[in-house]
Design a protein around this motif. Sequence first.
Motif, mmCIF file in Angstrom:
data_model
loop_
_atom_site.group_PDB
_atom_site.id
_atom_site.type_symbol
_atom_site.label_atom_id
_atom_site.label_comp_id
_atom_site.label_asym_id
_atom_site.label_seq_id
_atom_site.Cartn_x
_atom_site.Cartn_y
_atom_site.Cartn_z
ATOM 1 N N GLY A 167 -3.635 39.129 10.702
ATOM 2 C CA GLY A 167 -4.904 39.828 10.639
ATOM 3 C C GLY A 167 -6.149 39.045 10.302
ATOM 4 N N ASP A 168 -6.058 37.792 9.844
ATOM 5 C CA ASP A 168 -7.268 37.043 9.504
ATOM 6 C C ASP A 168 -8.052 36.719 10.770
ATOM 7 O OD1 ASP A 168 -4.730 35.528 9.605
ATOM 8 O OD2 ASP A 168 -6.033 33.770 9.717
ATOM 9 N N VAL A 169 -9.381 36.861 10.686
ATOM 10 C CA VAL A 169 -10.248 36.679 11.845
ATOM 11 C C VAL A 169 -11.123 35.449 11.632
ATOM 12 C CG1 VAL A 169 -12.048 37.703 13.282
ATOM 13 C CG2 VAL A 169 -10.268 39.162 12.271
ATOM 14 N N ILE A 170 -10.946 34.450 12.491
ATOM 15 C CA ILE A 170 -11.691 33.192 12.410
ATOM 16 C C ILE A 170 -12.458 32.999 13.715
ATOM 17 C CG2 ILE A 170 -11.510 30.675 12.185
ATOM 18 C CD1 ILE A 170 -8.916 31.124 10.624
ATOM 19 N N VAL A 171 -13.727 32.621 13.584
ATOM 20 C CA VAL A 171 -14.565 32.392 14.754
ATOM 21 C C VAL A 171 -15.146 30.978 14.684
ATOM 22 C CG1 VAL A 171 -16.483 33.235 16.152
ATOM 23 C CG2 VAL A 171 -15.198 34.827 14.707
ATOM 24 N N ARG A 172 -15.086 30.264 15.813
ATOM 25 C CA ARG A 172 -15.682 28.923 15.887
ATOM 26 C C ARG A 172 -16.694 28.910 17.032
ATOM 27 N NH1 ARG A 172 -9.993 27.260 15.538
ATOM 28 N NH2 ARG A 172 -9.514 26.777 13.343
ATOM 29 N N ILE A 173 -17.892 28.425 16.732
ATOM 30 C CA ILE A 173 -18.943 28.265 17.729
ATOM 31 C C ILE A 173 -19.148 26.769 17.950
ATOM 32 C CG2 ILE A 173 -21.323 28.786 18.370
ATOM 33 C CD1 ILE A 173 -19.571 31.262 18.043
ATOM 34 N N MET A 174 -19.143 26.351 19.213
ATOM 35 C CA MET A 174 -19.269 24.930 19.545
ATOM 36 C C MET A 174 -20.555 24.664 20.312
ATOM 37 S SD MET A 174 -15.272 24.400 20.565
ATOM 38 C CE MET A 174 -15.082 26.123 20.993
ATOM 39 N N ASP A 175 -21.041 23.431 20.180
ATOM 40 C CA ASP A 175 -22.232 23.061 20.939
ATOM 41 C C ASP A 175 -21.842 22.642 22.358
ATOM 42 O OD1 ASP A 175 -21.198 20.480 20.763
ATOM 43 O OD2 ASP A 175 -22.593 19.835 19.191
ATOM 44 N N GLU A 176 -22.822 22.184 23.116
ATOM 45 C CA GLU A 176 -22.573 21.837 24.507
ATOM 46 C C GLU A 176 -21.573 20.690 24.653
ATOM 47 O OE1 GLU A 176 -26.083 22.532 27.366
ATOM 48 O OE2 GLU A 176 -27.025 21.879 25.479
ATOM 49 N N GLY A 177 -21.477 19.857 23.634
ATOM 50 C CA GLY A 177 -20.530 18.751 23.685
ATOM 51 C C GLY A 177 -19.139 19.120 23.191
ATOM 52 N N GLY A 178 -18.957 20.376 22.772
ATOM 53 C CA GLY A 178 -17.651 20.829 22.311
ATOM 54 C C GLY A 178 -17.416 20.628 20.827
ATOM 55 N N GLN A 185 -14.745 32.584 8.635
ATOM 56 C CA GLN A 185 -13.591 33.467 8.446
ATOM 57 C C GLN A 185 -14.048 34.695 7.689
ATOM 58 O OE1 GLN A 185 -9.937 31.728 7.058
ATOM 59 N NE2 GLN A 185 -9.065 33.701 6.448
ATOM 60 N N PHE A 186 -13.819 35.850 8.293
ATOM 61 C CA PHE A 186 -14.203 37.102 7.653
ATOM 62 C C PHE A 186 -13.266 37.404 6.478
ATOM 63 C CE2 PHE A 186 -16.086 37.631 11.853
ATOM 64 C CZ PHE A 186 -17.339 38.166 11.547
ATOM 65 N N GLU A 187 -13.825 38.046 5.461
ATOM 66 C CA GLU A 187 -13.006 38.437 4.305
ATOM 67 C C GLU A 187 -12.063 39.582 4.662
ATOM 68 O OE1 GLU A 187 -15.353 39.286 0.893
ATOM 69 O OE2 GLU A 187 -16.210 37.268 0.752
ATOM 70 N N GLU A 188 -12.549 40.505 5.483
ATOM 71 C CA GLU A 188 -11.707 41.629 5.881
ATOM 72 C C GLU A 188 -10.731 41.200 6.974
ATOM 73 O OE1 GLU A 188 -13.511 45.796 5.743
ATOM 74 O OE2 GLU A 188 -15.221 44.553 6.343
ATOM 75 N N LEU A 189 -9.617 41.912 7.057
ATOM 76 C CA LEU A 189 -8.588 41.613 8.045
ATOM 77 C C LEU A 189 -8.609 42.648 9.170
ATOM 78 C CD1 LEU A 189 -5.552 40.806 5.698
ATOM 79 C CD2 LEU A 189 -7.219 39.210 6.656
ATOM 80 N N PHE A 190 -8.118 42.222 10.327
ATOM 81 C CA PHE A 190 -7.885 43.156 11.426
ATOM 82 C C PHE A 190 -6.434 43.609 11.355
ATOM 83 C CE2 PHE A 190 -6.320 44.064 15.700
ATOM 84 C CZ PHE A 190 -7.223 45.036 16.110
#
Length: 484
Positions: A108-119, A126-131
């Motif tokens: 349930g942990d939700v992690i998001v990664r945003i990358m630039d144009e070079g990757g 990471q959100f505190e709440e779980l899915f």
Amino acid sequence: MLKEIKKKFSAGFIAILFAIALAATSCSQEGGYQGAKPVIPTDPSKPVTFTDFSPKEGPVRTLVFIEGSNFGTDVSKIEVIIGGVSAPVIGSSGTKICVMAPRRSNRGDVIVRIMDEGGKVVKEHQFEELFTLQSALQVNTLTGKVDPQTNASSIINGSFEEAEFQNPWWLEFDIDEEGNKIIYCIDAENLAALRKINLTAREVSTVFMKGQAGVHQVKSMLFDTPTRDTLFLVDDNGRGNWNDRHQMPNMFYALRNESFRKVYPYLYAQCSYSAVSMNDGAIFYNTWTSSEVYKAKQVWDETAQMWDGKALFSVKANSSDHVFMFRHPEDLYVYMTGFNGVYRCAYDKTTKELVSSVLHVGDIGGGSGYADAPGTSARFNRPRQGVFVKNKEYVAQGKADVYDFYVCDHNNNCIRKVTPDGEVSTFAGRGSVGIDGQVWGWIDGEARETARFREPTGICYDEEEEIFYVADRENKRIRTISVE
């Protein structure tokens, strides 16, 4: 109205519609496109922020929306992981990301990664709440490419995305020497080809085409028990007369050490539809005429100089039908589907013979229909391949027979479940009704509320993963049923 729309469209199709709408919103709010792709990257002069995600729970393929700012619109530069599993990114408007909840994301942990144009990762959050992933019995499509306009397909090998089937008919699950999980598939009822579905490599290949060693019209196949080194192919050779039983084989075999590519005659007899191989090596088969059951290679014919089968009993007296046989995992019984019912006969381990069959569930007269009910009140319409699956509740209760029987109900377009006590229920399919009143079709989703099949005939089971695989004959696809 919304409930009816959800029943008519799969979650995947709804996601596509949403992605189009999201992309359009992105275009109007954030800028333009380069061709068909958004060109707006994350702005390095501004912070990437995250505020929330919703919903907080749902089944597999739930659309999850992640809110914030400066995400950019290039989904190739956005990575979302839910419960340690990569979640497909459907689209981004720059302030809202849409992803689809993946299988086995129970953590349930939700992690998001945003990358630039070079990757390079410019922000990880990471959100505190779980899915919370809700468990539901789901039907999905594994493989089978079909022309959406004509419903046409052929025998084409390749990846799961590229492979095509003519009419998948019968399935057998296997694990090869390298540990790859394999499904062998009789493609077309009369065996146009034996196909190999490699679940590990996610690719489909052809083992051999029709015509080897006099193969005529293969109706079913089975592995020998317990070695599983031999694959038997049971053939309707067109010889229904006992007097010409020696003219053509009714069973062939192929060997694992030859990758099952070479086929050899095993037994000459009347046209047959199925066989079972017991744990002690005994083999039984059935014939069209009077639906007779025989024990293989028991009677020596001096004139023909070959072994004949020993006649045991008729499944239904003075009647002929397509009957298919299935061995109980503990050799307690052999189940038989035919005459619009499921018959059961006991196996005598002392004499190594089957005891005369008794109707377990279905109409005594063999009439067709559709009804979930106990015993002879139940109704089927051309039941075909079935598979035994251990029920953990029966084990805990200490029952003598701990296996349910799941069977493809061909003309009822669904999968039925038969308990040892003879209770019949619908396990999957017939979940929604179209505007034309039909319950058949090709729809993935919740097994009983949404999913549809079209003339399923073959089924096998992966006990380790607890996944059913179904040969969905007229949809020309391989489907899966599992709790997700």
